[in-house]
Design a protein around this motif. Structure first.
Motif, PDB file in Angstrom:
ATOM      1  N   ASN A  92      -2.883 -36.699   7.959  1.00 48.81           N
ATOM      2  CA  ASN A  92      -2.749 -37.787   6.613  1.00 48.81           C
ATOM      3  C   ASN A  92      -3.818 -38.894   6.762  1.00 48.81           C
ATOM      4  OD1 ASN A  92      -0.490 -36.315   5.547  1.00 48.81           O
ATOM      5  ND2 ASN A  92       1.105 -37.447   6.819  1.00 48.81           N
ATOM      6  N   LEU A  93      -4.029 -39.119   8.128  1.00 52.31           N
ATOM      7  CA  LEU A  93      -4.891 -40.257   8.292  1.00 52.31           C
ATOM      8  C   LEU A  93      -6.467 -40.161   9.289  1.00 52.31           C
ATOM      9  CD1 LEU A  93      -2.152 -42.857   9.354  1.00 52.31           C
ATOM     10  CD2 LEU A  93      -3.285 -42.689   7.101  1.00 52.31           C
ATOM     11  N   GLY A  94      -6.284 -38.771   9.589  1.00 52.81           N
ATOM     12  CA  GLY A  94      -7.537 -38.410  10.354  1.00 52.81           C
ATOM     13  C   GLY A  94      -7.084 -38.900  11.781  1.00 52.81           C
ATOM     14  N   VAL A  95      -6.188 -39.584  12.485  1.00 50.32           N
ATOM     15  CA  VAL A  95      -5.812 -40.200  13.539  1.00 50.32           C
ATOM     16  C   VAL A  95      -5.707 -38.914  14.544  1.00 50.32           C
ATOM     17  CG1 VAL A  95      -4.233 -41.425  15.071  1.00 50.32           C
ATOM     18  CG2 VAL A  95      -4.586 -42.132  12.626  1.00 50.32           C
ATOM     19  N   ILE A  96      -6.618 -39.161  15.715  1.00 44.96           N
ATOM     20  CA  ILE A  96      -6.467 -38.278  17.031  1.00 44.96           C
ATOM     21  C   ILE A  96      -5.449 -38.780  18.058  1.00 44.96           C
ATOM     22  CG2 ILE A  96      -7.936 -37.243  18.574  1.00 44.96           C
ATOM     23  CD1 ILE A  96     -10.235 -37.794  16.789  1.00 44.96           C
ATOM     24  N   ALA A  97      -4.267 -38.310  17.952  1.00 43.03           N
ATOM     25  CA  ALA A  97      -3.271 -38.636  19.118  1.00 43.03           C
ATOM     26  C   ALA A  97      -3.128 -37.559  20.158  1.00 43.03           C
ATOM     27  CB  ALA A  97      -1.886 -38.899  18.455  1.00 43.03           C
ATOM     28  N   ASN A  98      -3.429 -37.749  21.285  1.00 45.80           N
ATOM     29  CA  ASN A  98      -3.249 -36.826  22.244  1.00 45.80           C
ATOM     30  C   ASN A  98      -1.752 -36.979  22.923  1.00 45.80           C
ATOM     31  OD1 ASN A  98      -6.144 -36.073  22.285  1.00 45.80           O
ATOM     32  ND2 ASN A  98      -6.381 -38.084  23.156  1.00 45.80           N
ATOM     33  N   ILE A  99      -1.153 -35.783  23.220  1.00 45.81           N
ATOM     34  CA  ILE A  99       0.103 -35.740  23.747  1.00 45.81           C
ATOM     35  C   ILE A  99       0.233 -35.600  24.996  1.00 45.81           C
ATOM     36  CG2 ILE A  99       1.279 -35.376  21.588  1.00 45.81           C
ATOM     37  CD1 ILE A  99       1.573 -32.459  22.480  1.00 45.81           C
ATOM     38  N   GLN A 100       1.126 -36.542  25.822  1.00 49.00           N
ATOM     39  CA  GLN A 100       1.090 -36.244  27.379  1.00 49.00           C
ATOM     40  C   GLN A 100       2.525 -36.291  27.719  1.00 49.00           C
ATOM     41  OE1 GLN A 100      -1.050 -39.746  28.885  1.00 49.00           O
ATOM     42  NE2 GLN A 100      -3.019 -38.854  28.378  1.00 49.00           N
ATOM     43  N   THR A 150       2.079 -35.783  15.797  1.00 55.53           N
ATOM     44  CA  THR A 150       0.417 -35.988  15.869  1.00 55.53           C
ATOM     45  C   THR A 150      -0.186 -35.332  14.725  1.00 55.53           C
ATOM     46  OG1 THR A 150       0.518 -34.159  17.405  1.00 55.53           O
ATOM     47  CG2 THR A 150       0.774 -36.553  18.381  1.00 55.53           C
ATOM     48  N   SER A 151       0.392 -34.057  14.305  1.00 54.71           N
ATOM     49  CA  SER A 151      -0.119 -33.274  13.209  1.00 54.71           C
ATOM     50  C   SER A 151      -0.064 -33.941  12.067  1.00 54.71           C
ATOM     51  CB  SER A 151       0.343 -31.989  13.138  1.00 54.71           C
ATOM     52  OG  SER A 151       0.469 -31.102  14.139  1.00 54.71           O
ATOM     53  N   ASN A 190     -14.818 -43.768  12.405  1.00 56.58           N
ATOM     54  CA  ASN A 190     -14.488 -44.723  13.617  1.00 56.58           C
ATOM     55  C   ASN A 190     -12.656 -44.198  13.559  1.00 56.58           C
ATOM     56  OD1 ASN A 190     -14.002 -46.273  15.829  1.00 56.58           O
ATOM     57  ND2 ASN A 190     -13.324 -48.199  14.379  1.00 56.58           N
ATOM     58  N   PRO A 191     -12.299 -43.022  13.901  1.00 60.32           N
ATOM     59  CA  PRO A 191     -11.135 -42.617  13.729  1.00 60.32           C
ATOM     60  C   PRO A 191     -10.110 -43.232  14.954  1.00 60.32           C
ATOM     61  CG  PRO A 191     -12.205 -40.832  14.813  1.00 60.32           C
ATOM     62  CD  PRO A 191     -13.305 -41.922  14.233  1.00 60.32           C
ATOM     63  N   LEU A 192      -8.967 -43.711  14.709  1.00 64.71           N
ATOM     64  CA  LEU A 192      -8.020 -44.225  15.734  1.00 64.71           C
ATOM     65  C   LEU A 192      -7.717 -43.138  16.706  1.00 64.71           C
ATOM     66  CD1 LEU A 192      -6.116 -46.393  16.795  1.00 64.71           C
ATOM     67  CD2 LEU A 192      -4.525 -45.477  14.956  1.00 64.71           C
ATOM     68  N   LYS A 193      -7.683 -43.337  18.048  1.00 63.03           N
ATOM     69  CA  LYS A 193      -7.487 -42.628  19.129  1.00 63.03           C
ATOM     70  C   LYS A 193      -6.263 -43.247  19.893  1.00 63.03           C
ATOM     71  CE  LYS A 193     -12.146 -40.364  19.025  1.00 63.03           C
ATOM     72  NZ  LYS A 193     -13.253 -39.983  19.718  1.00 63.03           N
ATOM     73  N   PHE A 194      -5.409 -42.467  20.335  1.00 63.08           N
ATOM     74  CA  PHE A 194      -4.540 -42.958  21.140  1.00 63.08           C
ATOM     75  C   PHE A 194      -3.542 -41.774  21.933  1.00 63.08           C
ATOM     76  CE2 PHE A 194      -2.116 -42.984  17.513  1.00 63.08           C
ATOM     77  CZ  PHE A 194      -0.922 -42.438  17.530  1.00 63.08           C
ATOM     78  N   ASN A 195      -2.993 -42.094  23.035  1.00 64.77           N
ATOM     79  CA  ASN A 195      -2.011 -41.135  23.766  1.00 64.77           C
ATOM     80  C   ASN A 195      -0.560 -41.485  23.440  1.00 64.77           C
ATOM     81  OD1 ASN A 195      -4.292 -40.031  25.100  1.00 64.77           O
ATOM     82  ND2 ASN A 195      -4.132 -41.756  26.699  1.00 64.77           N
ATOM     83  N   LEU A 196       0.172 -40.395  23.017  1.00 63.29           N
ATOM     84  CA  LEU A 196       1.394 -40.327  22.887  1.00 63.29           C
ATOM     85  C   LEU A 196       2.243 -39.933  23.899  1.00 63.29           C
ATOM     86  CD1 LEU A 196       4.078 -40.773  20.936  1.00 63.29           C
ATOM     87  CD2 LEU A 196       3.629 -38.488  19.909  1.00 63.29           C
TER      88      LEU A 196
END
Length: 543
Positions: free
Chosen positions: A413-421, A407-408, A385-391
């Motif tokens: 380090n955490l498996g977090v998926i951050a989409n950049i906008q 975001t990399s 259940n990875p954390l996902k959000f928009n940066l």
């Protein structure tokens, strides 16, 4: 630096200041070394980084607009390079208790249309700023300054006419505070406090900022404004210190591309850049190092969480993302222009204080990541259940590179998926105030040299609190620290803010720009602003 004055001493001190006109004039003007030959054409082109959302001082925020407003308008007082308060529109001032202040305006000062600048204009402007109908991002500025009734007016409980500001006559202003504020004069050096013409605003409404209606009090007046192309300021012949101004015209460009900024500078089309492309800094330093100007400023680069929006209303999520970000790499490898890694929101030595850093500042990055994984797992986020959000960040090559690095790190380090906008500056500001974001790129430049300038923006319901953070204990300590100006009280507030992590401090800014060798007088203040009236063009060969 500000003096650290104990609250008890404040009560018994009789403080009286009266600084008259005289030798201080050159503190605000181009100081030209003896023997310097000036160019016949005194015109400068500056890149300002983006199109300003407005030039209405009561409706703006951020240096994009304030850089220009700082050239077009004067505050009552200003601060010199050594941090001393000097007269500007006000020739002198006095107070016996630091609660009631009397300001005496300069004789004969005029707006750029030749009409008198009066104390009534100041009253009108400060009321308009505080009026909740104006919806100013800085609407709570005079609440922070403890001006009588400012809070009640902003809350809609009292009329703007009840603000503790009064024109005793055309040239005398009275300001009443709820309590002594030791840094009140410093607050008045910030461009957001400049007066605007009551008659012009009343006559033209929101259209008053159009060139044909615009009037100013500073060294320059608005001559031309082509949206997304340029803003042009020309000498204001009615400026009180016009005789000590050298530049005749300043043009501000809205280039958000660092590369375009550099290319036009190298082509001779720009005299002062807004920034320096990260990838070009090393080679430029080697080849034209004398044209690079870097200065530390009171400013912090950070990522702000939307604290009222899940999952960022969970302190564990905020703390985890904060710990997993390696700001040493970002400050020293990604930007690498002299920036310093930040572990608290307050820049080093602000107000003359030295504050304790959080414990994790001394940890190895591996230790931080281990703790971050634990926190994120406790919050319910993991591989399944990875954390996902928009940066979100505003258009800029530098912001993009930092966002990619951040975001990399979170993913590795955490498996977090951050989409950049990316968003245009105006859109980003609107979305921030409306809470339409997950995590957003932000920066704060001190409005004055005191910790309160930074801490205030995180108090509950403050108009600049776009992270929507709220903690009553933090509010209490900030309020107390504002009264005492005491390091222990400030530290209490800082410790709460650091623990709650409503933002991720990344690094402390430096002003890093390119300046042509024929531009004299370049020197930014602690906010990174450079007044065009302090500059001059040295005689040089034109290619």
């Amino acid at each position: 630096m500000l003096n650290k004055i104990n609250a008890k001493i404040i009560k018994i001190l009789t403080y009286s200041i009266s600084i008259m006109l005289g030798s201080v004039t050159l503190c605000y003007a181009a100081v030209i070394p003896s023997g310097t030959k000036l160019a016949k054409k005194q015109e400068i082109v500056r890149n300002n980084g983006a199109e300003p959302a407005s030039l209405d001082v009561n409706k703006v925020e951020g240096n994009i607009a304030l850089n220009i407003i700082n050239d077009f308008f004067d505050t009552l007082v200003s601060m010199d390079k050594k941090g001393n308060i000097r007269p500007k529109l006000a020739a002198s001032w006095d107070t016996k208790d630091k609660k009631t202040w009397i300001f005496h305006l300069r004789k004969g000062i005029k707006w750029s249309d030749g009409t008198p600048i009066t104390a009534h204009d100041v009253v009108f402007s400060w009321r308009r700023l505080t009026n909740p109908k104006t919806m100013s991002p800085y609407g709570s500025y005079f609440v922070d300054a403890s001006v009588v009734n400012a809070k009640e007016i902003l809350d809609g409980k009292k009329k703007v006419e009840e603000l503790g500001v009064k024109a005793l006559d055309d040239s005398t202003l009275e300001v009443r505070l709820e309590k002594p504020v030791g840094y009140f004069l410093q607050m008045l050096t910030f461009p957001i406090t400049v007066p605007i013409s009551e008659k012009v605003v009343e006559k033209y409404g929101d259209k008053w900022t159009q060139p044909e209606f615009f009037v100013s009090s500073g060294a320059f007046k608005l001559s031309e404004w082509k949206v997304n192309e340029k803003i042009v300021g020309v000498r204001n012949p009615y400026y009180w210190d016009n005789k000590n101004t050298v530049i005749n015209q300043v043009t501000y460009l809205p280039l958000s591309s660092d590369v375009s900024d550099l290319n036009r500078y190298l082509a001779g089309e720009i005299d002062i850049t807004f920034t320096i492309p990260l990838g070009s800094f090393a080679s430029l330093k080697k080849n034209i190092g004398s044209q690079i100007h870097t200065f530390p400023i009171l400013s912090t680069y950070y990522y702000a969480f939307n604290n009222k929006k899940p999952p960022f209303n969970d302190i564990r999520v905020r703390q985890a993302l904060n710990l997993a970000l390696d700001r040493n790499i970002i400050a020293n490898k990604v930007v690498a222009q002299g920036q310093v890694p930040a572990y608290t929101f307050l820049p080093p030595r602000i107000g003359g204080f030295k504050f304790k850093q959080p414990d994790y500042e001394t940890w190895a990055q591996a230790q931080r990541i281990k703790k971050a994984k634990q926190l994120l797992n406790e919050a319910g986020f993991n591989k399944n259940n990875p954390l996902k959000f928009n940066l979100v960040y505003n258009s800029s090559e530098m912001h993009k590179k930092i966002a990619i690095a951040a975001t990399s790190m979170w993913k590795k380090n955490l498996g977090v998926i951050a989409n950049i906008q990316t968003k245009e500056w105006k859109v980003l500001l609107d979305n921030e105030h409306q809470g339409k974001f997950d995590v957003v790129r932000a920066g704060w430049v001190g409005d004055y040299n005191n910790p309160m300038s930074f801490l205030n923006i995180f108090t509950t319901n403050q108009t600049n609190n776009t992270s929507f953070y709220s903690n009553k204990d933090f509010d209490t300590w900030v309020r107390k620290a504002g009264e005492t100006n005491n390091q222990k009280d400030f530290q209490q507030a800082i410790d709460i803010l650091t623990k709650d992590t409503p933002i991720i401090p990344i690094y402390y800014h430096v002003s890093a720009v390119l300046v042509k060798p024929y531009i004299g007088g370049y020197y930014p203040n602690f906010m990174g602003m450079v007044a065009t009236k302090d500059l001059y063009v040295i005689k040089h060969s034109v290619k």
